[in-house]
Design an enzyme around this catalytic site. Structure first.
Site, mmCIF file in Angstrom:
data_model
loop_
_atom_site.group_PDB
_atom_site.id
_atom_site.type_symbol
_atom_site.label_atom_id
_atom_site.label_comp_id
_atom_site.label_asym_id
_atom_site.label_seq_id
_atom_site.Cartn_x
_atom_site.Cartn_y
_atom_site.Cartn_z
ATOM 1 N N SER A 53 -1.444 -8.843 -11.252
ATOM 2 C CA SER A 53 -0.474 -9.592 -12.040
ATOM 3 C C SER A 53 0.740 -9.923 -11.166
ATOM 4 C CB SER A 53 -0.099 -8.795 -13.304
ATOM 5 O OG SER A 53 0.572 -9.609 -14.238
ATOM 6 N N GLU A 59 -6.387 -16.101 -11.155
ATOM 7 C CA GLU A 59 -6.515 -15.697 -12.559
ATOM 8 C C GLU A 59 -5.163 -15.870 -13.221
ATOM 9 O OE1 GLU A 59 -5.019 -12.897 -14.157
ATOM 10 O OE2 GLU A 59 -3.863 -12.339 -12.388
ATOM 11 N N HIS A 76 -6.686 -10.073 -16.143
ATOM 12 C CA HIS A 76 -6.171 -9.100 -17.105
ATOM 13 C C HIS A 76 -7.326 -8.659 -18.001
ATOM 14 C CE1 HIS A 76 -2.567 -10.970 -15.535
ATOM 15 N NE2 HIS A 76 -1.818 -10.066 -16.136
#
Length: 349
Positions: free
Chosen positions: A143, A249, A319
């Site tokens: 992230s 992502e 995630h």
């Protein structure tokens, strides 16, 4: 990655010379020696730090300590791990000082951020890259931690790891990837898992592979969160992606925003010369009710198919759980037809 919607973000060995730049920004960097960190052994000391978002409840930190202990390692808290400056875990210089101190500490074997959220990019100018280069250690996260992982690799050549950070679920299948990559030094092959009802179906519902361009390729694996990575464009903290396998992502982004960020990478030249491309999961990235939009599949085909490189979307990266532990800077081979990533070398020594 819309932070308000982020749920989960919240010894030196030369293995090749790589010319590192700024991903098409024109800000050249000198070539560096790619290096692997020492593997984590039983009793290793893991430095727990907060380079990005603040940890507001002490019990969240206690969970991380429990997880590290359960892995057979010894937790060591960075001095300012619970500090808070608004939504950040302390001022930029303070968060960077903790990272620098953990790399400089000979008793520490690895760095594990508590969480992501936002803030890693802000500390990149304050890091001591000479110190990091001289003291290679495992550092892992995902992230917002993408900025830290890519920045360290770009400036030092140290292989970093896209994988679970402290407050992710330390489930057994997720821990298995982590152990095999950073403890045992295995060369793994990653393919999408069968989940839930799919284990009892004759067809796959979740984790489907969408081949954009068939084929196979090899290269150094680089990437992470699209929002964070695109924010590094034009800086010296985005590695030169030429010849790389790029994976992306995200979470909580509408299709037009994904389109905007990939367009930014394209216009900056960051997609030029890629060896291969992988798009992982983009959770909560639908267009919303009553909104006409290109689909993610259409956006990816618009931008990636003209590159003529092996590419697919739907990889189990992002995630999601179980989360893979992927070596950023490690050599891999990919098969876009099968949706497969195969490590070609150990990521640790």
């Amino acid at each position: 990655m819309r932070r308000r919607r982020l749920l989960m973000g919240g010894g030196m060995a030369a293995v090749g010379l790589v010319g590192l730049g700024a991903g098409g920004s024109g800000m050249a960097q000198p070539s560096v020696t790619v290096q692997r960190p020492p593997r984590l052994r039983p009793g290793a000391t893991v430095g727990i730090c907060s380079p990005a978002g603040a940890t507001f409840e002490r019990d969240r930190l206690d969970l991380v300590v429990d997880a590290v202990t359960a892995m057979g390692w010894r937790p060591k808290l960075a001095p300012h791990v619970l500090e808070r400056y608004g939504y950040l875990a302390g001022p930029d210089a303070v968060r960077a000082a903790d990272v620098n101190a953990l790399f400089a500490d000979p008793s520490v074997d690895a760095l594990l951020p508590v969480r992501g959220d936002w803030g890693s990019a802000r500390i990149l100018p304050y890091l001591d890259y000479d110190q990091i280069r001289a003291n290679p250690k495992v550092i892992i996260g995902f992230s917002d931690i993408t900025a830290l992982l890519l920045g360290i690799y770009a400036k030092t050549g140290l292989i970093t790891f896209h994988g679970p950070h402290g407050v992710t679920a330390w489930r057994s299948d997720q821990v298995d990837f982590l152990r095999r990559v950073v403890v045992q030094g295995e060369t793994l092959t990653f393919t999408n898992p069968l989940l839930g009802a799919d284990q009892d179906r004759i067809m796959r519902d979740q984790g489907r592979i969408d081949t954009i361009t068939p084929g196979r390729a090899t290269g150094r694996l680089l990437g992470g969160n699209l929002s964070v990575l695109s924010g590094l464009v034009g800086s010296p903290y985005l590695p030169d992606l030429r010849g790389a396998i790029l994976f992306l992502e995200d979470i909580g982004e509408r299709p037009h925003r994904v389109d905007r960020m990939i367009t930014q990478l394209k216009l900056a030249g960051a997609l030029d010369g890629l060896a291969g491309f992988i798009f992982g999961q983009c959770r909560s990235c639908g267009p919303g009710e009553g909104f006409g939009a290109l689909t993610l599949s259409e956006i990816l085909r618009d931008h990636i198919q003209p590159l003529g490189i092996p590419a697919w979307s739907g990889a189990w990266i992002g995630h999601v759980e179980p989360m893979w532990t992927l070596p950023l800077g490690g050599q891999v081979a990919i098969d876009a037809n099968r949706g497969e990533i195969r490590m070609l070398e150990p990521a640790v020594i």
